[in-house]
Design an enzyme around this catalytic site. Structure first.
Site, PDB file in Angstrom:
ATOM      1  N   HIS A 194      -3.929   6.077   3.530  1.00  0.00           N
ATOM      2  CA  HIS A 194      -4.622   4.882   3.036  1.00  0.00           C
ATOM      3  C   HIS A 194      -4.101   3.595   3.667  1.00  0.00           C
ATOM      4  O   HIS A 194      -4.864   2.769   4.179  1.00  0.00           O
ATOM      5  CB  HIS A 194      -4.461   4.856   1.520  1.00  0.00           C
ATOM      6  CG  HIS A 194      -5.310   3.877   0.798  1.00  0.00           C
ATOM      7  ND1 HIS A 194      -4.885   2.613   0.475  1.00  0.00           N
ATOM      8  CD2 HIS A 194      -6.561   3.982   0.298  1.00  0.00           C
ATOM      9  CE1 HIS A 194      -5.838   1.987  -0.188  1.00  0.00           C
ATOM     10  NE2 HIS A 194      -6.857   2.791  -0.320  1.00  0.00           N
ATOM     11  N   ASP A 214       0.835  -1.198   0.000  1.00  0.00           N
ATOM     12  CA  ASP A 214       0.000   0.000   0.000  1.00  0.00           C
ATOM     13  C   ASP A 214       0.866   1.243   0.000  1.00  0.00           C
ATOM     14  O   ASP A 214       1.999   1.215  -0.478  1.00  0.00           O
ATOM     15  CB  ASP A 214      -0.953  -0.034   1.204  1.00  0.00           C
ATOM     16  CG  ASP A 214      -2.306   0.582   0.882  1.00  0.00           C
ATOM     17  OD1 ASP A 214      -2.365   1.814   0.771  1.00  0.00           O
ATOM     18  OD2 ASP A 214      -3.299  -0.157   0.754  1.00  0.00           O
ATOM     19  N   SER A 274     -10.967  -0.779  -1.059  1.00  0.00           N
ATOM     20  CA  SER A 274      -9.730  -0.708  -0.275  1.00  0.00           C
ATOM     21  C   SER A 274      -9.959  -1.151   1.154  1.00  0.00           C
ATOM     22  O   SER A 274      -9.046  -1.641   1.816  1.00  0.00           O
ATOM     23  CB  SER A 274      -9.197   0.733  -0.264  1.00  0.00           C
ATOM     24  OG  SER A 274      -8.479   1.034  -1.419  1.00  0.00           O
TER      25      SER A 274
END
Length: 1359
Positions: free
Chosen positions: A353, A126, A539
């Site tokens: 994220h 990620d 996600s």
């Protein structure tokens, strides 16, 4: 394009989470009026068509299956319903923020509390996990949560190959030039310190950088305002004292004070903080490599951030320590040292994220267990695949290094919440390596399916398109809606998020494997200045599923159950809870909602079974089609007849499987089933051994209704039917509607929508259609409604053709749209009311929808004008209805091809770039040179490689553009970006990686295009003609025509006139643009600023060879000079030119040059060009020894030039205006101008030398004398030229500085610097800093010094 597959609330921190959000603009457009996340990217929707028999859907096997239910567990457990609503208690509210009940985690942990992820290791591929974030310090059993933090992209790499030694007082000079004090307690047996530096903003996200810039500008503005106040005070005091003075010196003094004030005000307006530089120092302490960081520039306090105060770090995996840059940024970082200290990786995250994803999977909050991640006992490694330099885009380098790290750490699982569209499913370098990781190293790979829904065929790579990877869709439960999203009224049932991507893939695979909760309030990095944040997207569903699988891994390891991705995948797919009873919804939800407890029961029961997976490849009988993974019939022609398909069924064992013990004895008897025997015909039984087996499927869709149909063929183990489907063959049939009418149209009336409802229509786009005009009318609703409109067409070997819009209706109204289509291909139209839009209203939305097809067909879609004067003939037809032919063609860009001037192959260090197989990755660096004659916006393009990351057999591509000062202006990868560059010469380096040197060798002469935007005023509008001689003769202009259906109309596209061609374009370049042929109908013109039809095509024009100049030799009178005289002139000029060929670095060169000069001077006495060349060579000569003598030499040479010129004659000649028709007079004037320039240059160089001598001398009397000479020389210079121009301005700056007028000097210098005709010169900026420091503006000096590291870095950064 998307890469981060998550969405967040509309906050500053949220923006950071999604810097380059999932898909296009939907992140920004899909935010619900009351729902924080409702940000979606591309659209995809749940199917509403219901055809076909019952499917062996998740949890419901056709035979005995493990205990399961056909629907997910009630999300309302622990809540109370009131008046049909949904209410939360405080505990259930906290549970909804981190949903786990939906996937059975509560039941599983209640039965097995010790199997909470302990023993499971997850690699997070990620944007980089923050090790300082809440819940990510320890596991539930007290072990370290994060075992390693790696920047796989190289975006934080710092070159520390420079080695220095400390002086006697323990100080070193850092790479930035700063003197740094070494902490005496640091052990360094070798006494060698590796130094490097980096602009700290290059390590930060755009959001953090923006916050820091605001904070730092506040402080800077305070200092600048103080300086402005002082400058204004000085000016006012001067005005009072000399208000009526006309003295020249007083005027100049006033101008100086005014210049100071003006400079400070302009500084405030043009302030652009590029961030401070941090110094990095690495050394070996006898045991391990250590790193310390000096952050004084960031702290803004000389007593903070000192190198000696830093607690040294080593590779994170060794001690698991991290640092914080400063209190202001609150940004954590870790360090990793490679290549024996020559490279230091400073690892930061490029978005919140990854931290959010990691928190969902495995966060542990001992004080609030309800906020724990799914597997609080699991451990993590962070593999940063998002490149900070690219905004957070994943790179091939990052992906491959992440796989290497996952294998090296012996990870059990990988979670990857990233992805991109692809033109080929299950194809590419990364896909091959990922499959090897799964098959050989037994790592379970889980990834997001994508956020491009609600249309079908929107799953992205790698999660939704790769056989070895488990793709996860995003589900929202009533509890999540009420708690995490804070909707006014929760839906009665859970559903897939509107934007969650749907299958099938282009080759027929299901696409989505399972679903999991797609939203959570989870930890985020400390620099966001908050502990957790709401995000949603696939996600989030991927780490939810990954955490659930980590629980399985934990349990299977504890109970000694053999761990295999094959077994785990079968367990979770065959026990998933069905979200819908409609077979076609499998394309949306996959096999259903993950159920951890049931999956574990399945794994327990299957522990003695072979670790095998069935791989399917399908071919249509009688057609040489490529290997498919499903059967996908999409179009009216394929549905008009029965088709037969051969299925190759191959058992896949792990690579370490024993031939004798596992492969040879393997044998399974399978009973075949289909979900609809009226459409699908299959054999009844097959016997499968290790070498596989084929069988045929017959599909007869002739009698099915129009719309979407989904079927499955699956095999059941005759001896163990409880196992459920051992393999599945997905069969998707789309039977489109055929349209009629002139023009063809489809009207949908009185469609009723509620929250989350999706209507799909499949239309056979008529051949000849090229665009569509749509009218959407809404009525009968109260609160505002948001709709997602998507269309998709599938083309072979091409990404899906997709159009999308997000529309909000505040009240009943009408909206118009138009978009291009491809004739002859089935079009899916999806209309979806967003899942949370109108959720509190009991009134459905009534929608009327009309779609009308238009088209103009041409005989050549791509038009290429070959550079000649000849036009190109185009034949246009309308096959559907009468259309207005109104061609418009515009050339707005120019593409210039380049070959590399240098190519270099090198084997990369094994520390990060050796594959698990042992193969070494090799890098190919291609160097291109290009020159811009004027400033422009340019974009580099590599046609072979661009726009493909996962579906590319080359591992990585990365480029950067720099100038001669090593300043990097732009960098990019598969998706190049435009960058605005000034006039000058630039270098582009393209970096490509692979382990196959033969492949890289083929790219050594790779063609690259520099695409330059033309300014709008330079756009070239092409003309059209009805005659072939129209462009030459200038008549027969073609404007428009009405096309009658079926009747052709021809016209000519003329080339651009020579006068319209852009300047400075090299022959062989190509002007490119677009051409349109039709116009939208009148009903939609109000909404479309551009009334041209949206269907456009490519048009180009090849730049022809330059005009041959036949006038060069004209006017050379043979009688003016004899051949002998002309020969003597040529010999003389050659000798003079030869003077520049000596570098004068050796004594031999110096003596040879001196001898040549000595021979030329007597031969050509008083010849000014010779003396000017001698002066030029002396100025350029290296002078490391006697600077004083060198300056004296310059003065002497300059005097010789001045003395060689008759200044009176020169002045007289320049004052005369020659007859423009007198060629001889024009040539004489040009010669006089050259002589004037030589005189001015001599005076200029003499002035610089005098100033330098003055700075070297200390005797006051000589200084005073020098001042007189300097001033006299300067006054002579300004008689001939403007001494404030860029060419001579340096001398004016020195003069003003000598006179104490620093403000005026700074103004002249700034004007020189801002002249973009030349690239930045370091000496000018050094002089600027000196002037600023002499004035005493400390804050401005510090600002300029920071910019020096941007403009003139010591070296190019590592790739």
């Amino acid at each position: 394009m998307w890469h981060l597959r998550g969405r967040s609330s509309v906050t500053a921190a949220a923006a950071a989470a999604l810097h380059k959000p999932v898909a296009h603009l939907r992140l920004l457009l899909a935010v619900s009026a009351w729902s924080v996340p409702a940000a979606a990217s591309n659209v995809a929707a749940a199917s509403t068509t219901t055809r076909g028999g019952p499917s062996p859907s998740a949890g419901v096997a056709p035979r005995a299956m493990p205990s399961s239910s056909s629907s997910p567990p009630s999300a309302a457990e622990g809540t109370t319903a009131a008046a049909g609503g949904f209410r939360l208690t405080e505990p259930s509210f906290l549970e909804s923020l981190m949903p786990k009940k939906e996937i059975g985690v509560d039941r599983f942990l209640a039965a097995h509390p010790e199997y909470d992820g302990r023993g499971a290791l997850i690699a997070i591929f990620d944007s980089g996990v923050d090790p300082a974030a809440a819940g990510l310090q320890t596991t539930s059993d007290g072990k370290p949560k994060i075992l390693d933090v790696i920047d796989c992209t190289g975006s934080g790499d710092v070159d520390t190959s420079k080695v220095v030694k400390a002086d006697d007082d323990g100080s070193i000079v850092g790479a930035s030039g700063t003197h740094l004090t070494i902490n005496p307690s640091w052990k360094n047996p070798s006494q060698e310190w590796h130094v490097g530096c980096k602009l700290v903003y290059e390590l930060f996200t755009d959001t953090l950088t923006s916050r820091l810039k605001k904070e730092r500008k506040k402080k800077w503005d305070e200092h600048n305002q103080e300086a402005i106040s002082e400058a204004l005070k000085q000016l006012n005091e001067f005005e009072k004292k000399h208000s009526k003075s006309d003295d020249a010196k007083q005027k100049m003094a006033r101008e100086d004070l005014q210049s100071r004030l003006e400079y400070l005000r302009k500084q405030a307006e043009g302030y652009d903080d590029r961030g401070p530089v941090i110094d990095i120092v690495a050394w070996h302490d006898g045991d391990v490599w250590r790193v310390a960081v000096d952050t004084q520039g960031l702290e803004g306090n000389k007593n903070c951030g000192k190198l000696a105060d830093f607690v040294p770090l080593t590779n994170y995996r060794l001690e698991r320590k991290f640092g914080i840059f400063s209190k202001l940024d609150a940004c954590s970082f870790v360090a990793n040292i490679y290549d024996d200290g020559n490279l230091v990786s400073i690892v930061t995250d490029c978005s919140p994220h990854a931290t959010h994803v990691a928190g969902i999977a495995a966060a542990f909050h001992p004080d609030e267990p309800l906020l724990n991640g799914v597997a609080p006992g699991a451990q993590l490694i962070s593999c940063k695949i998002g490149d900070t330099r690219l905004g957070s885009m994943e790179t091939g380098t990052g992906l491959v290094r992440a796989l290497i790290a996952a294998v090296e750490h012996k990870c059990d699982l990988i979670n990857m919440s990233y992805g991109e569209p692809t033109l080929l499913p299950d194809y590419g370098r990364f896909i091959d390596l990922a499959s090897e990781v799964v098959d050989k190293h037994r790592i379970i790979f889980i990834s997001s399916a994508g956020n491009n829904g609600p249309a079908l065929n929107t799953v992205g790579a790698p999660g939704g398109t790769s056989s070895s990877i488990i793709g996860v869709g995003a589900y929202v439960s009533p509890a999540m809606a009420a708690g995490a999203h804070c909707v006014v009224q929760a839906p009665a049932e859970g559903m897939e998020y509107t934007w969650s991507s749907r299958g099938p893939t282009a080759d027929g695979d299901l696409g989505v494997s399972i679903s999991a909760p797609g939203g959570a309030v989870a930890p985020v990095p400390t620099w966001t200045l908050q502990s957790r944040m709401l995000m949603n997207g696939t996600s989030m569903s991927s780490p939810s599923a990954c955490g659930g699988v980590a629980l399985l891994v934990s349990a299977m390891k504890a109970e000694g159950i053999p761990l295999s991705p094959y077994t785990v995948r079968k367990a979770i797919e065959n026990t998933a809870a069905s979200i819908s009873d409609v077979p076609e919804e499998k394309l949306t939800t996959g096999h259903g909602l993950l159920q951890v407890d049931r999956a574990f029961e399945y794994a327990q029961q299957a522990k003695e079974l072979p670790l095998v997976s069935y791989r399917i490849s399908i071919n249509q009988v009688g057609k040489p089609t490529s290997k498919l993974r499903g059967i996908y019939l999409r179009g009216s022609n394929t549905c008009r007849q029965t088709s037969e398909w051969t299925v190759q069924l191959d058992p896949k064992f792990h690579e370490d499987a024993s031939n004798m013990e596992q492969l040879v004895p393997f044998e399974e008897c399978l009973q075949l089933h289909s979900t609809d025997s009226s459409v699908i015909k299959i054999p009844e039984y097959i016997m499968v051994t290790n070498n596989g087996r084929t069988f045929n499927i017959v599909v007869n869709p002739v009698n099915i209704s129009s719309g979407l149909h989904y079927y499955e063929v699956y095999g059941i183990d005759c001896k163990a039917p409880w196992r459920g489907p051992i393999f599945r063959v997905p069969i998707t049939v789309i039977k489109p509607i055929a349209l009629s009418g002139e023009p063809p149209a489809l009207t949908l009336s009185n469609l009723s929508f509620k929250s989350g409802h999706i209507e799909r229509r499949f239309i056979n786009v008529p051949i000849g259609a090229s665009w569509v005009e749509v009218t959407m009318r809404t009525s009968a609703f109260d609160t505002p409604r948001r709709f997602f409109l998507d269309t998709v067409q599938i083309c072979p070997l091409k990404r899906p053709i997709k159009w999308e819009a997000v529309v909000t209706f505040s009240s009943p109204s009408l909206k118009n749209f138009s978009f291009p289509v491809e004739g002859g291909l089935t079009l899916e139209l999806s209309i979806a009311q967003f899942w949370s839009s109108g959720i509190a209203s009991h009134e459905p939305t009534c929608v009327d929808f009309e779609i009308v097809f238009h088209g103009i067909s041409v005989d050549q879609k791509i038009i290429g004008l070959d550079g000649s004067e000849a036009p190109v003939r185009v034949v246009a037809r309308s096959l559907l209805a009468s259309e207005r032919l109104v061609p418009v063609a515009t050339l707005n860009k120019v593409k210039t091809p380049y070959r590399p001037v240098e190519s270099n192959l090198c084997s990369l260090p094994p520390s990060r770039d050796r594959l698990p197989s042992g193969k070494q990755i090799i890098a190919l660096t291609l160097t291109y040179k290009f020159k811009l004659e004027d400033g422009a916006e340019i974009k580099p393009r590599v046609p072979l490689l661009n726009n493909r990351i996962y579906d590319n057999k080359f591992e990585s591509q990365y480029y950067r553009i720099s100038d001669s000062n090593k300043c990097v202006y732009s960098s990019g990868d598969v998706y190049p970006n435009y960058v605005k560059l000034s006039k000058g010469e630039y270098t582009l380096q393209l970096y490509i990686r692979h382990d196959n040197v033969q492949l890289l060798e083929k790219l050594k002469q790779l063609v690259l295009f520099i695409e330059r935007k033309l300014e709008k005023k330079d756009f070239i509008q092409l003309s059209f003609y009805s005659e072939p001689d129209g462009p030459t003769v200038g008549n027969g202009t073609f404007k428009s025509s009405i096309l009658v259906p079926g009747e052709p109309e021809a016209f000519y596209v003329g080339p651009p006139s020579r006068e319209k061609l852009p300047k400075n374009v090299l022959p062989g370049s190509v002007l490119v643009g677009s051409i349109t042929y039709g116009a939208v109908s009148s009903f939609s013109k109000k909404d479309d600023q551009n009334q041209h039809a949206p269907a456009s095509y490519s048009i180009s024009y090849l730049i022809p060879p330059s005009k041959v100049d036949n006038d060069k030799e004209k006017g050379v009178s043979s009688g003016r000079k004899s051949i002998s005289e002309r020969l003597d002139d040529e010999v003389r000029d050659t000798k003079i030119k030869f003077l520049s060929g000596f570098n004068q670095e050796t004594e031999d060169d110096k003596s040879s040059w001196t001898a040549l000069v000595a021979s030329l001077k007597p031969e050509y006495p008083k010849y000014t060009p010779l003396l000017a060349k001698i002066l030029e060579c002396i100025v350029q000569k290296a002078t490391s020894d006697d600077k004083f003598s060198h300056q004296k030499e310059i003065i002497a040479a300059a005097d010789e030039v001045v003395d060689s010129i008759d200044k009176e004659d020169l002045a007289k000649s320049l004052s005369l205006k020659p007859d423009p028709e007198d060629e001889e007079a024009q040539k004489n004037k040009k010669k006089m101008e050259e002589t004037r320039d030589q005189l001015a240059d001599a005076l200029y160089q003499k002035g610089l030398a005098l100033a330098e001598i003055e700075s070297l001398k200390t005797d006051e009397s000589t200084e005073a004398s020098a001042k007189d000479v300097f001033e006299e020389n300067y006054k002579e210079l300004i008689k001939w030229v403007d001494a404030k121009t860029t060419k001579y301005g340096s001398l004016t700056v020195l003069r003003e500085r000598r006179c104490g007028r620093l403000g005026t000097a700074l103004k002249v210098l700034n004007d020189m610097i801002q002249d973009d005709s030349e690239q930045p010169k370091k000496r000018l900026y050094d002089l600027k800093i000196q002037l600023i420091e002499e004035i005493g503006w400390v804050h401005v000096s510090a600002y300029e010094k920071q910019w020096m590291h941007v403009r003139f870095p010591p070296s190019l950064p590592p790739f």
